[in-house]
Each structure stands twice: as structure tokens, then as C-alpha cells.
Design an enzyme around this catalytic site. Structure first.
Site, PDB file in Angstrom:
ATOM      1  N   CYS A   1      38.386   7.078  15.997  1.00 57.29           N
ATOM      2  CA  CYS A   1      37.111   7.172  16.696  1.00 57.29           C
ATOM      3  C   CYS A   1      36.295   5.895  16.457  1.00 57.29           C
ATOM      4  CB  CYS A   1      36.328   8.389  16.224  1.00 57.29           C
ATOM      5  SG  CYS A   1      36.001   8.385  14.464  1.00 57.29           S
TER       6      CYS A   1
ATOM      7  N   CYS B   1      35.328   5.044  12.917  1.00 56.05           N
ATOM      8  CA  CYS B   1      36.418   4.606  12.056  1.00 56.05           C
ATOM      9  C   CYS B   1      36.655   3.114  12.241  1.00 56.05           C
ATOM     10  CB  CYS B   1      37.693   5.376  12.382  1.00 56.05           C
ATOM     11  SG  CYS B   1      37.424   7.141  12.577  1.00 56.05           S
TER      12      CYS B   1
END
Lengths: 77, 340
Positions: free
Chosen positions: A10, A13
Site C-alpha cells: 500500500c 508501505c
């Protein structure tokens, strides 16, 4: 020293990975930042929120996007 | 001056500036649209522009304040603490607690999978875990306070109570259906004790910083959605004739609720982006139940979340999850249209 970023890919991250890479470069550690994206691998670290920062197999932070400065604090000791 | 005193002082100054800004935006928007730009009052373009110029700063100001406060509240909760509270709770009590904690626990749909596994591991029942996963996105604190700011406490309270009810009952029903066999088997294989890494201790200043961090992160991310939402809302406000929507989104059209849910489920928008659209639709005669059903299905059920959950849940369970929640939203829509 082994540095890993746990996250399923995501946006947060990716931000944490970028912070970690910047921190490693600024400290001149010369080690790669390993991305762990497979959920089953991530669960082996027993975290409940991603992204997480792992240093030498120890979970240091979970569920937060750290700044490069924050990451450095975890890398120094 | 101590660090705490300085933070408190800055906080007070910030709040005063916020109130001053909030008071000045309506006269400013009217002046800009009708005097500076010379648009006619009551014209399509004039009303659209005034709506946009007033709503944009208003919604953004509300958003900053709300996200800041929620950031502070959330600094008291973590996924780990919530799990510790839920572990060992029976189903009915657990469903209620899970739905309530879903509102205040920091949650991002990209963490849905680790969170799901983390809950199931310590023996939190499947239905209770699902109550949490339904309430966390659906009862959205940003939507809640924006509804309060734009429509008053009654609509906000209705949204909160019905959202929690759907989360509690859907989780309970799904729990009764005994669907554990449709959880990917490796989830149960990986059961072990949780990682113990130290949580940081936060003082007053630390919590205020958390709030500011949340503002930077969330408002920084959602503002384009808000602008897009307000632009759509402004268009509806200025150009759609009064009462047009009443015929096909009004109370008498029973089918408008299922239609709203069907359109809303695959759509995904940020809660802050959907509220201005809701505001404009309501203003043109759409029924509250229909609009609430649309909003809940947009923010509560979304394709990206389903794709993420597919990693731990097999298709029959995903289908039951979406089906039960959508049915709950449908019932809420009909209920509102019937009683209001």
C-alpha cells in the site's frame, strides 16, 4: 544488520520503505532494505498493523509511516 | 515556559484562528460570488459558485478540526490494545464491543488482513472480528462529524446508531452462520503468541503532535476528494431543479434504496468526499434513507477492501459478508424512509 519493511504494497508501505532507504544511505550503512510483501511472511512477525519496520528480526514499529529521522533512531542501537 | 504550557498556548491560539476563519467564510463567499464576480443571485452559475466557495473552506476547516481531535483520541487506542480487550469475550457482548472499538481504533484497509489474523489468533470469534471490520470503515468519524456540522446532531446520531447496529447485527448473524471453514486454512496454522514490542509512552505534547500528524497525513490525502465532491455537489445545487430527485430518490420510490446500494457498493470514495454530494442530493428532495444507504454502501463496502480480504477469506464467506452488510444497509434505508 538486516533491515526489513513489512507491508502488502500500500501507499504507506512505500513511504516507509523510502524513509528506511534514506536513513540507511545517510548513515552510510550500505545494507539493502528488504521489502516483505507476502502476507504469510508478514504474519510470521506477528504484527497487526502495517507498515512495520523490522531490524535484525525485531519489530521496532508497526502501523506508522516513520520519517527518515525516526528510522535512524531505531538503527543506531 | 514548560513544553506542556507552550503546547497549550499554541493550541489555544490555533483554536481562536480556526473560529475566526469559520465566522468569516460565509460573508466572504457571498461577497466573492455576488459582488466581486458580479454573478446574479438565484442564477444557476451564481448559486453553484457560491455553494462551492462557501462549502470548500467550511468542509476543509471542519475536517482539520475533526481529524486533529480524532488523532488525539486514537493515540489512546492501538490494534493491540483493542485485541486484548476483545480476546475471551463471548459473542453478543463481543459484537457490541467490537463495533464500538471499530470506531476509535486506528484502521487502514491495507491493515485489514494482519488485523483479521491477529484477532482470530487469540480466539476472538469470527463474527466478532467481522463486527469490527464492518464498523471500522462504515462508522467513519470524519463522516460523523461532517454530518453533524452540515445537518445537525439528529442526522449524525442516526448515522452513528444505525451504522453500529448494522455492524453488531451483521457480525452476529455471520457468526451464527458458522462460516469458519471458509477462512483460508493457513490463518489458523499460524497461531502463536503476539509480538511484544514496546509501545511508546505519550505525554500531552506527544498526543497533540499525534493529532497534527493525523491532520497532515489525512487532510493532505483527502483534500482532492473533498474538492471533487464539493464540485459535484455545487453542480447539483445550482443546476438540478428543486424536487426533481424527489420523484426517483424520494420516499415513495421503494426501489430507490436497493438501487442506491447497488450503485454504492462497487463505488469507492473517501467519506469526506461523499458528504458534499449527500448534502446537495438532500437539498433537492432526495429522501434521507436513500441517501444514507448510498453513503454507507460507498464508504462501508468497497471493492478494494474485498480484494484485500480475499487473501484470508474464501469466496462463500466474502459473499456472505457483502450480502449481510448490504442487506443491513438496505433495511436502514427503508426504515428511515418509512419513519421520517
Amino acid at each position: 544488520m538486516k533491515i526489513q519493511v513489512l507491508g502488502t504494497g500500500c501507499a504507506k508501505c512505500k513511504q516507509l520503505t523510502a524513509s528506511a532507504e534514506k536513513a540507511v544511505a545517510e548513515l552510510g550503512l550500505g545494507v539493502p532494505v528488504e521489502k516483505v510483501e507476502d502476507i504469510r511472511e508478514i504474519m510470521k512477525f506477528k504484527v497487526m498493523s502495517t507498515p512495520a519496520l523490522v531490524v535484525d528480526g525485531q519489530v521496532r514499529s508497526a502501523g506508522k509511516v516513520l520519517s527518515p529521522e525516526d528510522v535512524k533512531a531505531y538503527l543506531r542501537w | 515556559m514548560s513544553r506542556t504550557a507552550r503546547t497549550a498556548l499554541l493550541l489555544a491560539l490555533g483554536l481562536a484562528a480556526w473560529i475566526a476563519a469559520y465566522l468569516v467564510i460565509q460573508p466572504l463567499a457571498e461577497w466573492l460570488s455576488f459582488s466581486a464576480l458580479g454573478l446574479a443571485r438565484g442564477s444557476h452559475l451564481g448559486e453553484s459558485v457560491a455553494f462551492f466557495l462557501y462549502d470548500t473552506p467550511k468542509v476543509l476547516l471542519l475536517l482539520v478540526l475533526i481529524v486533529f481531535l480524532v488523532g488525539i483520541v486514537r493515540s489512546f487506542f492501538t490494534a493491540e490494545r483493542t485485541r486484548a480487550i476483545l480476546a475471551g469475550k463471548r459473542e453478543s457482548v463481543g459484537n457490541v464491543l467490537a463495533a464500538l472499538l471499530g470506531v476509535v481504533t486506528p484502521f487502514c484497509s491495507c491493515s485489514a488482513v494482519p488485523l483479521f489474523i491477529g484477532f482470530v489468533e487469540v480466539g476472538v470469534p469470527l463474527g466478532v472480528t467481522l463486527s469490527f471490520l464492518i464498523s471500522a470503515p462504515m462508522v467513519n468519524e470524519i463522516a460523523l462529524v461532517l454530518l453533524f456540522g452540515l445537518f445537525g446532531w439528529k442526522v449524525a446520531a442516526l448515522y452513528l446508531v444505525t451504522g453500529l447496529t448494522i455492524a453488531i447485527l451483521s457480525g452476529f448473524v455471520l457468526g451464527r452462520m458458522k462460516l469458519e471453514r471458509f477462512v483460508e486454512p493457513w490463518v489458523y496454522e499460524s497461531m502463536q503468541a503476539a509480538a511484544g514490542f514496546e509501545q511508546e509512552r505519550l505525554g500531552f505534547t506527544g498526543r497533540v503532535e499525534k493529532g497534527l500528524e493525523a491532520v497532515r497525513e489525512i487532510v493532505g490525502k483527502v483534500w482532492p476528494w473533498v474538492l471533487a465532491g464539493i464540485a459535484v455537489g455545487a453542480g447539483i445545487h445550482g443546476y438540478v431543479p428543486e424536487g426533481l430527485l424527489a420523484t426517483f430518490m424520494g420516499k415513495s420510490a421503494w426501489w430507490s434504496v436497493p438501487a442506491a446500494v447497488l450503485i454504492g457498493v462497487p463505488m469507492y470514495s473517501n467519506a469526506a468526499g461523499i458528504i458534499p454530494v449527500v448534502e446537495a442530493l438532500l437539498g433537492k428532495g432526495a429522501a434521507l434513507g436513500t441517501v444514507l444507504a448510498f453513503m454507507m454502501s460507498v464508504i462501508g463496502l468497497s471493492l478494494p477492501e474485498v480484494v484485500i480480504l480475499r487473501k484470508v477469506l474464501r469466496p462463500p464467506l466474502i459473499a456472505a459478508f457483502v450480502g449481510v452488510v448490504a442487506t443491513g444497509i438496505l433495511l436502514v434505508g427503508w426504515l428511515f424512509n418509512a419513519v421520517l
